[in-house]
Write an enzyme that holds these catalytic residues in place. Structure first.
Site, PDB file in Angstrom:
ATOM      1  N   HIS A  82      -2.384  -0.465  40.295  1.00  0.00           N
ATOM      2  CA  HIS A  82      -3.477  -0.647  40.956  1.00  0.00           C
ATOM      3  C   HIS A  82      -4.239  -0.212  40.828  1.00  0.00           C
ATOM      4  O   HIS A  82      -5.974  -0.524  40.729  1.00  0.00           O
ATOM      5  CB  HIS A  82      -2.827   0.495  42.417  1.00  0.00           C
ATOM      6  N   HIS A 136      -8.371   8.143  40.228  1.00  0.00           N
ATOM      7  CA  HIS A 136      -8.899   7.960  41.575  1.00  0.00           C
ATOM      8  C   HIS A 136      -7.449   8.971  42.549  1.00  0.00           C
ATOM      9  O   HIS A 136      -7.658   9.353  43.771  1.00  0.00           O
ATOM     10  CB  HIS A 136      -8.862   6.659  42.636  1.00  0.00           C
ATOM     11  N   GLU A 138      -4.208  13.064  44.377  1.00  0.00           N
ATOM     12  CA  GLU A 138      -4.141  13.318  45.930  1.00  0.00           C
ATOM     13  C   GLU A 138      -1.933  12.718  46.038  1.00  0.00           C
ATOM     14  O   GLU A 138      -1.465  13.220  46.066  1.00  0.00           O
ATOM     15  CB  GLU A 138      -4.341  11.004  46.208  1.00  0.00           C
ATOM     16  N   ASP A 139      -1.653  12.147  44.845  1.00  0.00           N
ATOM     17  CA  ASP A 139      -0.817  11.638  44.169  1.00  0.00           C
ATOM     18  C   ASP A 139       0.241  12.257  43.559  1.00  0.00           C
ATOM     19  O   ASP A 139       1.171  11.708  43.623  1.00  0.00           O
ATOM     20  CB  ASP A 139       0.146  10.312  44.095  1.00  0.00           C
ATOM     21  N   ASP A 177     -11.644   0.074  45.929  1.00  0.00           N
ATOM     22  CA  ASP A 177     -10.224   0.501  46.251  1.00  0.00           C
ATOM     23  C   ASP A 177      -9.731  -0.523  47.003  1.00  0.00           C
ATOM     24  O   ASP A 177      -8.142  -0.487  47.185  1.00  0.00           O
ATOM     25  CB  ASP A 177      -9.673   1.631  46.124  1.00  0.00           C
ATOM     26  N   ASP A 211     -21.311 -30.019  59.732  1.00  0.00           N
ATOM     27  CA  ASP A 211     -22.213 -30.889  58.945  1.00  0.00           C
ATOM     28  C   ASP A 211     -23.706 -30.554  58.159  1.00  0.00           C
ATOM     29  O   ASP A 211     -24.606 -31.227  58.347  1.00  0.00           O
ATOM     30  CB  ASP A 211     -23.212 -31.368  59.978  1.00  0.00           C
TER      31      ASP A 211
END
Length: 707
Positions: free
Chosen positions: A48, A72, A76-77, A139, A259
Site C-alpha cells: 500500500h 504514512h 498509526e499501525d 492514499d 452526440d
C-alpha cells in the site's frame, strides 16, 4: 506487483541519487515496521505505501512527500513513536507523516459536530504543509482502487465520503486526473449497476462514433497544417461519473451527451492557442455565447484553456479546448504541476491560488463560532461555479456563482463589507442583494458609520461574507447588550435608592462566582440579552447576605427612556407595533433582550405588574427613527382612489412600505397600508390627510393581537 526498484528507476528521471536513496531508506524502514502485517486482500501491507508513493511519483512530487508516503501508516499501525521517526528522517518528513496519520482518523459518517471538528483538523494540517493533503489524496485513491475486498456497506461509506470531501478538494487544488479516477471508482462502488450500464452504452456509442471522430480530427489536423501551426489533437472522452451527473442534474439522455464530440488541441505557446482558435472558427461555425477564455482569466484552481463550441458538418456539435503543454499539465495535476515544472512563471499562479485558498480557510476558522459553521462556510468554497467580475479599476475578482454585491465587498476587504451601504453594477445603482453576472463591473459605496445588516445573511453565498457578518453581529450584539444591561441595572439600583458605586468589590465577586460569570461586563450582557432580571441582580449585588436592608417596596418606577436606535437587543413587538407617543412597556425576553409592547397589548397582560419581567419605559424626547404602523382603510371603490391615498401619505411626509387591497364587495373595499412614521403626532397628521379623501369611510390602526 510494484517494487521499490521499479519506483527508483522512475524517480531517477527527476530526483537526484541522494534523494532516491532517502526514499529507499524510508521504504525499507516501513517494510520492517509493517513486517507481518497484511492488507485485507492478503497482500503484505507494504504494497500500500509503495503504491501511494507511485501515485505521487506520477505527479513528480519531491522526495520528502515520497518518504512521507512510505511512512504514512508507521506511527498509526506499528507503534513506532513520532520521536523515533524524527531522529531517523528529520522533522519535515515526520510532520508530514503526523499530518497524514491525523487525517486517517477522519471518518465523515460520525455525528455532525465530530465530523466538523475533523474537517477543521484537516484544514489546519493543509495550512501547515499542502503536501499533507496530496499524500492523503494518493492514499485515498489507492484505497479506492482496492475497495473490492471490503463489505458493500463499508465500500459505499468510503465512496460517499470521498465524493463529499476528497474529490472536491482534489478539484479545488486542480488535480484533475486524480479526481476523475476517484469519482469513477466511487461511482462504481456506490452504483455498480448504473456504472456498468453506462460503461457498456458508452462503449457501444464510441464504436459507432469512431468514424466521425477520425474525420473531424483529420479535418482539424489539415487546417493546422494549412496555417502552419503545430499542435497535438486528441479526442476527449467524458468519464462515466460526469456522464451520470449530467444525465441526473440536467435530465439529459445518454444520446444527448454522446452526440457532442470533444477534442483537445495542445500546442507550444499562448500565442499559438489564439491563432488555433481563429483557424478553428474559420473551419467550422462557432456557437454564439459558448466561447470561454480561461487563459486570460484562469479558473480558481489555476485551470487555463480556451473553450469553444463549433457546429460541424451535418449539425454535429464539436467542443474544442485549446491549451499549451504546461496548461495541460496544470489541468491534470493542478498544484502538483508546481513540482512537475520547476519554472516559476505561470505555474506559480496555480500554486499561489491553492495557498491563498488554504490561507482563507484559516481566516474562516478563526472567525467561525463552531466547527459546524466552519464546514458550512467551506462547503460553499469547495463547489464553486465561478463568475468573474471587475473592480472599478479593472482588477478581476473571482466569486462563486450566485454571489451578490455584499459577497464582492467582503472579497475586496472585510472593512469594505462591514461599511457597505450601496452598490453600482455597471455604473447603475443596484440592490445589494442582486446576483452578479459574469463580466460586470461592481463598485461599492461605503459610509464610515454603516454596519452589516442581519438580513444580509439571507442572500450572501461566500463563506467569507457569511462568517464576517456573523462575527460582527456577535460582537455588536455583545456591546449593545452590555450598554442596555448597564441602563437596566442602573434603573433597578436607582429604584432601590442606590447606585453602582454602592456595590463593594466583595459582593461583586461573590455574585459573579454565583452566576458563573467571568467579568461584570458578562453579567451586564446577560441582563441586556434578557437572560437575567435586573431587579433581582440589583438586590443580589447590594446584599450578598440574604437579609435585605433595602426597602424593596420603595420601588420608584421612573421609566427607562427608549431612543429606537438601541440596535439588535431592543426589538418592537410585531403584535402591537408600538410607535413614539404610545404608552409602552418592556418585556425581558430570554436571548432577545428587551421586547417593547404597548401598555394595553394582550400579550403582556399576564406579567404587566411583575417588576421582574417588565420594565416601564418612556420614549426619549428626541427620536428621529422611523416606525412602521399598519392601517386598515375602509373606502368606496372608485377609480384612482389608491393613488390618492398614496399621495396623501406622501404629503404628510410619511412613507408607504406596503399596500394591498382586499375587495369587500362591488362598492366598498378595504385597503391595508403599512406606513413609516416617526411617532403618534406624525401618524395623526397622516390619518387626517387620509380622512379628507372623498370616499374614505373609516381608518383603523390594526394590531395583530397574536404572537
Amino acid at each position: 506487483m510494484p517494487t521499490i526498484d521499479a519506483l527508483s528507476e522512475r524517480l531517477s528521471q527527476y530526483l537526484t541519487s541522494p534523494q532516491i536513496q532517502q526514499v529507499c531508506r524510508a521504504y525499507y524502514y516501513a517494510e520492517q515496521a509493517h513486517e507481518g502485517q497484511r492488507r485485507r486482500s492478503g497482500e503484505p501491507y507494504i504494497i500500500h505505501p509503495l503504491a501511494v508513493a507511485n501515485i505521487l511519483a506520477d505527479m513528480h512530487l519531491d522526495h520528502q512527500s515520497l518518504m512521507a508516503a512510505m511512512l504514512h501508516d508507521v506511527i498509526e499501525d506499528t507503534g513506532v513513536p513520532k520521536t523515533a521517526l524524527a531522529v531517523q528522517f528529520g522533522d519535515i518528513v515526520t510532520e508530514l507523516v503526523d499530518g497524514v496519520s491525523k487525517l486517517t482518523h477522519i471518518h465523515f459518517e460520525s455525528k455532525e459536530e465530530q465530523q466538523a471538528e475533523n474537517f477543521q483538523k484537516m484544514a489546519m494540517a493543509m495550512a501547515r504543509d499542502i503536501r499533507v493533503i496530496l499524500v492523503k489524496l494518493a492514499d485515498r485513491l489507492h484505497n479506492l482502487r482496492t475497495l473490492g475486498v471490503m463489505r458493500p456497506d463499508k465500500r459505499r461509506r468510503i465512496a460517499r465520503e470521498t465524493l463529499d470531501i476528497y474529490a472536491p478538494i482534489a478539484n479545488r487544488l486542480g488535480l484533475n486526473s486524480l479526481r476523475v479516477e476517484m469519482e469513477d471508482l466511487c461511482f462504481e462502488a456506490m452504483y455498480p449497476m448504473r456504472s456498468e450500464m453506462i460503461r457498456k452504452a458508452v462503449k457501444t456509442a464510441r464504436g459507432n462514433r469512431s468514424e466521425v471522430v477520425n474525420n473531424i480530427a483529420s479535418a482539424i489536423r489539415n487546417r493546422l497544417n494549412e496555417v502552419g501551426i503545430s499542435g497535438r489533437v486528441v479526442g476527449r472522452e467524458k468519464h462515466l461519473f460526469s456522464i451520470y451527473s449530467k444525465m441526473r442534474d440536467q435530465r439529459k439522455s445518454l444520446a444527448d451527451i454522446m452526440d457532442v464530440y470533444g477534442f483537445r488541441i495542445i500546442c507550444d505557446s499562448v500565442d499559438s492557442c489564439y491563432r488555433i482558435l481563429g483557424a478553428m472558427h474559420s473551419l467550422y461555425k462557432p456557437v454564439p455565447g459558448r466561447f470561454k477564455d480561461y487563459i486570460a482569466i484562469p479558473k480558481t484552481n489555476g485551470y487555463q484553456s480556451l473553450h469553444t463550441t463549433l457546429i460541424g458538418i451535418g449539425g454535429v456539435p464539436i467542443e474544442i479546448q485549446i491549451r499549451t503543454e504546461e496548461m495541460e499539465a496544470m489541468a491534470n495535476h493542478g498544484i502538483a504541476a508546481h513540482w512537475l515544472y520547476k519554472s516559476e512563471s505561470d505555474q506559480a499562479s496555480g500554486t499561489q491560488r491553492a495557498r491563498q485558498w488554504v490561507q482563507n480557510l484559516l481566516e474562516l476558522q478563526k472567525s467561525a463560532g463552531s466547527p459546524i459553521e466552519f464546514v458550512e462556510h467551506v462547503k460553499v468554497d469547495l463547489f464553486p461555479d465561478e463568475i468573474y467580475v471587475f473592480t472599478p479599476k479593472g482588477k478581476i475578482m473571482e466569486l462563486p456563482a450566485g454571489s451578490t454585491a455584499i459577497d464582492f465587498a467582503y472579497a475586496v476587504h472585510t472593512d469594505v463589507g462591514n461599511h457597505c451601504i450601496a452598490c453600482r453594477i455597471n455604473r447603475q445603482l443596484a440592490p445589494l442583494s442582486a446576483k452578479l453576472q459574469n463580466g460586470q463591473t461592481v463598485q461599492i459605496v461605503t459610509a464610515p458609520g454603516a454596519q452589516p445588516n442581519p438580513a444580509w445573511l439571507n442572500f450572501v453565498v461566500t463563506g467569507k461574507a457569511r462568517s464576517n457578518i456573523r462575527n460582527y453581529l456577535k460582537s455588536q450584539r455583545r456591546s449593545e447588550s452590555v450598554s442596555l444591561g448597564e441602563r437596566l441595572l442602573n434603573k433597578a439600583l436607582d429604584a432601590l435608592g442606590k447606585s453602582v458605586s454602592d456595590i463593594d468589590d466583595q459582593h461583586m465577586q461573590l455574585v459573579l462566582k454565583e452566576t458563573g460569570m467571568e467579568t461584570f461586563d458578562d453579567l451586564l450582557e446577560e441582563i441586556g440579552a434578557g437572560n437575567r432580571m435586573a431587579p433581582l441582580l440589583a438586590r443580589r449585588l447590594l446584599v450578598a447576605n440574604k437579609e435585605s436592608d433595602v426597602d424593596l417596596h420603595a420601588m420608584d418606577q421612573s421609566p427607562l427612556a427608549i431612543k429606537g436606535t438601541e440596535g439588535l437587543v431592543v426589538s418592537f413587538a410585531k403584535c402591537c407595533s408600538p410607535i413614539p407617543g404610545d404608552p409602552i412597556i418592556g418585556h425581558a425576553s430570554s436571548g432577545r433582550g428587551l421586547v417593547i409592547h404597548t401598555e394595553n397589548c394582550k400579550n403582556v397582560e399576564e406579567f404587566r405588574d411583575n417588576p421582574e419581567k417588565c420594565v416601564i419605559l418612556s420614549w426619549d424626547k428626541d427620536i428621529d427613527s422611523e416606525f412602521t404602523v399598519d392601517l386598515k382603510v375602509y373606502l368606496e371603490n372608485r377609480r384612482s382612489i389608491v393613488a390618492e391615498l398614496a399621495s396623501a401619505i406622501t404629503q404628510a411626509e410619511a412613507t408607504i412600505e406596503k399596500i394591498s387591497v382586499e375587495d369587500r364587495d362591488a362598492r366598498l373595499s378595504v385597503t391595508h397600508l403599512s406606513v413609516s412614521v416617526n411617532g403618534r403626532k406624525h401618524l395623526a397628521r397622516a390619518i387626517r390627510r387620509l380622512r379628507n379623501i372623498r370616499g374614505v369611510n373609516k381608518i383603523v390602526r390594526t394590531r395583530n393581537q397574536s404572537h
